[in-house]
Design an enzyme around this catalytic site. Structure first.
Site, PDB file in Angstrom:
ATOM      1  N   ILE A 125      40.857  57.324  15.658  1.00 58.70           N
ATOM      2  CA  ILE A 125      39.814  56.805  14.787  1.00 58.70           C
ATOM      3  C   ILE A 125      40.306  55.512  14.159  1.00 58.70           C
ATOM      4  CG2 ILE A 125      40.551  58.269  12.843  1.00 58.70           C
ATOM      5  CD1 ILE A 125      37.449  58.384  12.181  1.00 58.70           C
ATOM      6  N   THR A 128      41.302  51.716   9.280  1.00 57.95           N
ATOM      7  CA  THR A 128      42.136  50.779   8.529  1.00 57.95           C
ATOM      8  C   THR A 128      42.256  49.439   9.242  1.00 57.95           C
ATOM      9  OG1 THR A 128      43.427  52.627   7.668  1.00 57.95           O
ATOM     10  CG2 THR A 128      44.403  50.440   7.491  1.00 57.95           C
ATOM     11  N   GLU A 129      42.143  48.363   8.468  1.00 55.63           N
ATOM     12  CA  GLU A 129      42.278  47.002   9.004  1.00 55.63           C
ATOM     13  C   GLU A 129      43.435  46.301   8.295  1.00 55.63           C
ATOM     14  OE1 GLU A 129      37.549  46.431  10.114  1.00 55.63           O
ATOM     15  OE2 GLU A 129      38.503  45.038   8.714  1.00 55.63           O
ATOM     16  N   GLU A 243      39.430  65.934   6.623  1.00 57.64           N
ATOM     17  CA  GLU A 243      40.619  65.128   6.902  1.00 57.64           C
ATOM     18  C   GLU A 243      41.647  65.290   5.794  1.00 57.64           C
ATOM     19  OE1 GLU A 243      41.996  60.438   7.359  1.00 57.64           O
ATOM     20  OE2 GLU A 243      39.871  60.961   7.467  1.00 57.64           O
TER      21      GLU A 243
END
Length: 382
Positions: A125, A128-129, A243
């Site tokens: 998945i 985060t960038e 999660e």
């Protein structure tokens, strides 16, 4: 205090998991740590074990959607000191699976789920960038619709399963609104312009591949859109409770394993003519740690029950993730201290657990973000 959330079927699965990990993971763990990645065969073997049993029967799974089985895998891996090796498996089962089960249409299910159920398709998945961490609304990777495709440009970082992944559930910006401008696209291995960067060198979790991903004019079919355009933020936040509970369960399991190793150690290690477990300071430290872990276990088991009943709130999941991971850090640090110099030697599992533990308070939402979620729920402001 006995735990009462498991039945005989779960106990049988726990025995099977322990045998599987002992035979198929433990002997290879050091090699995988050196390589920085697990073999793809681990996913197919985990599928045979039942790790992806939540996939419906018509797509090759067992249709068993019971998080207690997921928790057992995490707990047993921690006990055997090989948790980083199965982190990619638990990510696929705990974090990615709800997207593929709840947000896909029939055509997508038929296209993706058989491979996922068999462990032949590995899922990641991409949230985060490089410039965006816990603030999902700040995602900048763009997806512009052109005909029957979206053209995707941007980058993701710290992506678990990033090297192995065949399917990447990717958060993209399809509109200007910070929340309603986000969508979810499944970007597949081999799509032109989809590149993987280096396998990132991390402080811990060395057996787990973690990569940077980049997208340059990647044409992704509209048929790969998960759910509706503009609903990605709500899809992401809707799955965060499971999660975060997954991270909490793994964190507490690591803490319990550390205590077990330390109890064994202090019984055997001698100082001043007697086992160091005979010293009051040792007994008091371990008494406190065991008590805290048992109390947290009760809360987590209750949270699992709430998840099974589809009632686990964002706030309670944040409480679980915050306290379990902070406790994990405190417990393992104290256990290293009780090991003395040997606690700093990587041949001992406590040392590896120490370096693996630090990320738990960061990924899945930092402790500070968890505090903010809980704090906002108190409605203290005007």
């Amino acid at each position: 205090m006995d735990r009462n959330i498991f039945d005989d079927e779960h106990d049988d699965y726990r025995a099977a998991v322990r045998q599987f990990l002992t035979q198929r993971v433990v002997p290879h763990y050091a090699e995988w740590e050196q390589a920085g990645v697990v073999p793809r065969s681990l996913f197919t073997e985990s599928a045979e074990l039942g790790a992806f049993a939540a996939v419906p029967e018509e797509y090759g799974g067992a249709g068993i959607r019971d998080f207690r089985f997921n928790a057992i895998l995490a707990e047993e891996a921690a006990a055997l000191a090989v948790a980083p090796a199965i982190l990619g498996v638990t990510l696929q089962a705990d974090v990615c699976m709800p997207y593929l089960l709840d947000l896909t249409n029939d055509e997508q299910k038929a296209r993706w789920l058989p491979g996922v159920a068999a462990g032949e398709s590995i899922v990641a998945i991409g949230m985060t960038e490089p410039g965006v961490g816990s603030d999902l609304s700040g995602i900048a990777t763009t997806a512009v619709r052109k005909g029957d495709d979206y053209v995707v440009n941007g980058a993701k970082t710290f992506i678990t399963n990033g090297v192995n992944a065949d399917l990447v559930i990717t958060a993209v910006r399809t509109g200007p609104d910070r929340h309603r401008g986000l969508s979810l696209l499944v970007i597949e291995r081999g799509m032109a312009g989809f590149e993987r960067g280096r396998n990132l060198e991390k402080v811990g979790l060395h057996a787990q591949d973690t990569a940077e991903l980049s997208f340059t004019d990647v044409r992704v079919p509209v048929a790969n859109l998960l759910g509706e355009e503009g609903q990605g933020f709500f899809g992401l936040t809707g799955n965060l409770p499971q999660e975060r509970l997954s991270v909490a369960v793994a964190g507490l399991a690591a803490a319990r394993a550390a205590i077990d190793w330390t109890i064994d150690y202090v019984r055997e290690r001698r100082a001043f003519g007697k086992p160091i477990g005979d010293f009051q300071a040792t007994r008091f430290t371990l008494a406190e740690l065991v008590t805290e872990v048992d109390i947290m276990q009760t809360f987590l088991d209750r949270a699992v029950e709430e998840l099974l009943a589809e009632r686990l709130s964002v706030v309670d999941a944040a409480k679980a993730k915050l306290w379990a991971t902070e406790l994990q850090g405190r417990v393992i640090d104290a256990c290293v201290q009780l090991h003395g110099g040997y606690g700093y030697m990587l041949e001992y599992p406590i040392a590896r657990a120490y370096i693996d533990a630090r990320i738990s308070r960061i990924y899945g939402g930092t402790s500070e973000i968890m505090k903010e979620i809980v704090g906002r729920s108190l409605k203290l402001g005007g």
